[in-house]
Design a protein around this motif. Structure first.
Motif, PDB file in Angstrom:
ATOM      1  N   ALA A   1      31.184  67.675  22.518  1.00  0.00           N
ATOM      2  CA  ALA A   1      30.137  68.685  22.399  1.00  0.00           C
ATOM      3  C   ALA A   1      29.196  68.606  23.594  1.00  0.00           C
ATOM      4  O   ALA A   1      28.642  67.545  23.889  1.00  0.00           O
ATOM      5  CB  ALA A   1      29.354  68.489  21.102  1.00  0.00           C
ATOM      6  N   ASP A   2      29.024  69.728  24.291  1.00  0.00           N
ATOM      7  CA  ASP A   2      28.154  69.801  25.466  1.00  0.00           C
ATOM      8  C   ASP A   2      26.840  70.462  25.075  1.00  0.00           C
ATOM      9  O   ASP A   2      26.780  71.670  24.852  1.00  0.00           O
ATOM     10  CB  ASP A   2      28.855  70.604  26.565  1.00  0.00           C
ATOM     11  CG  ASP A   2      28.096  70.565  27.888  1.00  0.00           C
ATOM     12  OD1 ASP A   2      27.102  69.813  27.984  1.00  0.00           O
ATOM     13  OD2 ASP A   2      28.494  71.279  28.819  1.00  0.00           O
ATOM     14  N   GLU A   3      25.779  69.665  24.968  1.00  0.00           N
ATOM     15  CA  GLU A   3      24.447  70.146  24.587  1.00  0.00           C
ATOM     16  C   GLU A   3      24.524  71.046  23.345  1.00  0.00           C
ATOM     17  O   GLU A   3      24.080  72.203  23.375  1.00  0.00           O
ATOM     18  CB  GLU A   3      23.812  70.918  25.745  1.00  0.00           C
ATOM     19  CG  GLU A   3      23.524  70.076  26.962  1.00  0.00           C
ATOM     20  CD  GLU A   3      22.326  69.146  26.795  1.00  0.00           C
ATOM     21  OE1 GLU A   3      21.724  69.151  25.701  1.00  0.00           O
ATOM     22  OE2 GLU A   3      22.025  68.409  27.733  1.00  0.00           O
ATOM     23  N   PRO A   4      25.063  70.563  22.242  1.00  0.00           N
ATOM     24  CA  PRO A   4      25.264  71.431  21.073  1.00  0.00           C
ATOM     25  C   PRO A   4      23.977  71.883  20.395  1.00  0.00           C
ATOM     26  O   PRO A   4      24.000  72.820  19.612  1.00  0.00           O
ATOM     27  CB  PRO A   4      26.083  70.541  20.130  1.00  0.00           C
ATOM     28  CG  PRO A   4      25.688  69.147  20.490  1.00  0.00           C
ATOM     29  CD  PRO A   4      25.496  69.169  21.986  1.00  0.00           C
ATOM     30  N   THR A   5      22.847  71.222  20.689  1.00  0.00           N
ATOM     31  CA  THR A   5      21.584  71.572  20.013  1.00  0.00           C
ATOM     32  C   THR A   5      20.510  71.974  21.007  1.00  0.00           C
ATOM     33  O   THR A   5      19.328  72.001  20.665  1.00  0.00           O
ATOM     34  CB  THR A   5      21.082  70.384  19.174  1.00  0.00           C
ATOM     35  OG1 THR A   5      20.764  69.276  20.039  1.00  0.00           O
ATOM     36  CG2 THR A   5      22.136  69.932  18.181  1.00  0.00           C
TER      37      THR A   5
END
Length: 234
Positions: free
Chosen positions: A176-180
């Motif tokens: 996950a790449d910067e999911p938030t």
């Protein structure tokens, strides 16, 4: 290695490993060394956060781990199978079956509704999907938005829809790449809880992040700076 043997190897030794990854970029006479001998391992059931300043090489690392980009040196393995230094068609096939990827720019096809985006991801899975599109959308709280197009979704809904797509193949590895990055606190906690839930089921989860909350829920933290990685969990 035959497809049958490769599938067996992936199932018998889950998890993600990278050894001595280098990545060069060249523009004219200028050469940039984005990754400088990065080695790491994410075990089944483990959540690892990768942190570092902008330009440190985090997204480049994730792209190499996912098989979206080829390292200039070193190798990436999922289970016992090498993902790197294969033709793009082979990397794509391995990724579709075994690696879930949640990109910062989202991973939705603009002209398909949410349910059909998940079904498209399902189409790469051999046999019957472990979880139906409807069940996945229920899990991420989007059952009522199944027929919405990506442009009709809020930022939080886009993040949850992207996660449903990343989980469609019941992956052994989730990246996950910067999911938030652009989410409110409640949605951030929901996404991170779902990532932890996948780890609890045996998935190897790696999160590239600037979020203090994501770092807090991680089992280990790897800092990337100037293309070099250091485990800072201790």
């Amino acid at each position: 290695m035959s497809d049958v043997v490769r599938e067996a190897a992936l199932k018998s030794e889950a998890g993600l490993s990278a050894r001595e990854l280098y990545r060069f970029f060249r523009a004219g006479e200028e050469e940039t060394l984005a990754l400088r001998g990065v080695s790491l391992r994410v075990r089944p059931g483990e959540t690892v956060a990768v942190v570092g300043p902008s330009g440190a090489g985090k997204s480049t690392l994730l792209s190499c781990l996912a098989g979206l980009d080829e390292p200039s040196g070193g190798e990436v393995r999922v289970g016992a199978v090498r993902v790197s230094h294969r033709p793009e068609t082979e990397r794509a096939r391995l990724r579709a079956r075994h690696i879930g990827v949640l990109l910062q720019t989202r991973n939705l096809v603009a002209h398909l509704n949410v349910r059909d985006n998940v079904r498209l991801a399902h189409s790469a899975v051999r046999g019957r999907p472990a979880v139906s599109a409807e069940d996945l959308l229920e899990q991420v709280g989007l059952a009522g938005r199944a027929h919405a197009l990506p442009r009709q979704l809020s930022g939080g809904e886009l993040a949850r829809a992207g996660l449903a797509v990343a989980l469609a193949n019941s992956p052994g590895v989730l990246l996950a790449d910067e999911p938030t990055g652009e989410l409110d606190g409640d949605t951030e906690r929901l996404i991170l809880r779902m990532l932890r839930d996948r780890a609890a089921l045996g998935c190897a989860v790696l999160i590239v992040t600037h979020s203090a909350e994501a770092v807090r829920i991680a089992d280990r933290v790897i800092a990337l700076d100037d293309g070099r990685a250091h485990d800072v969990s201790a």
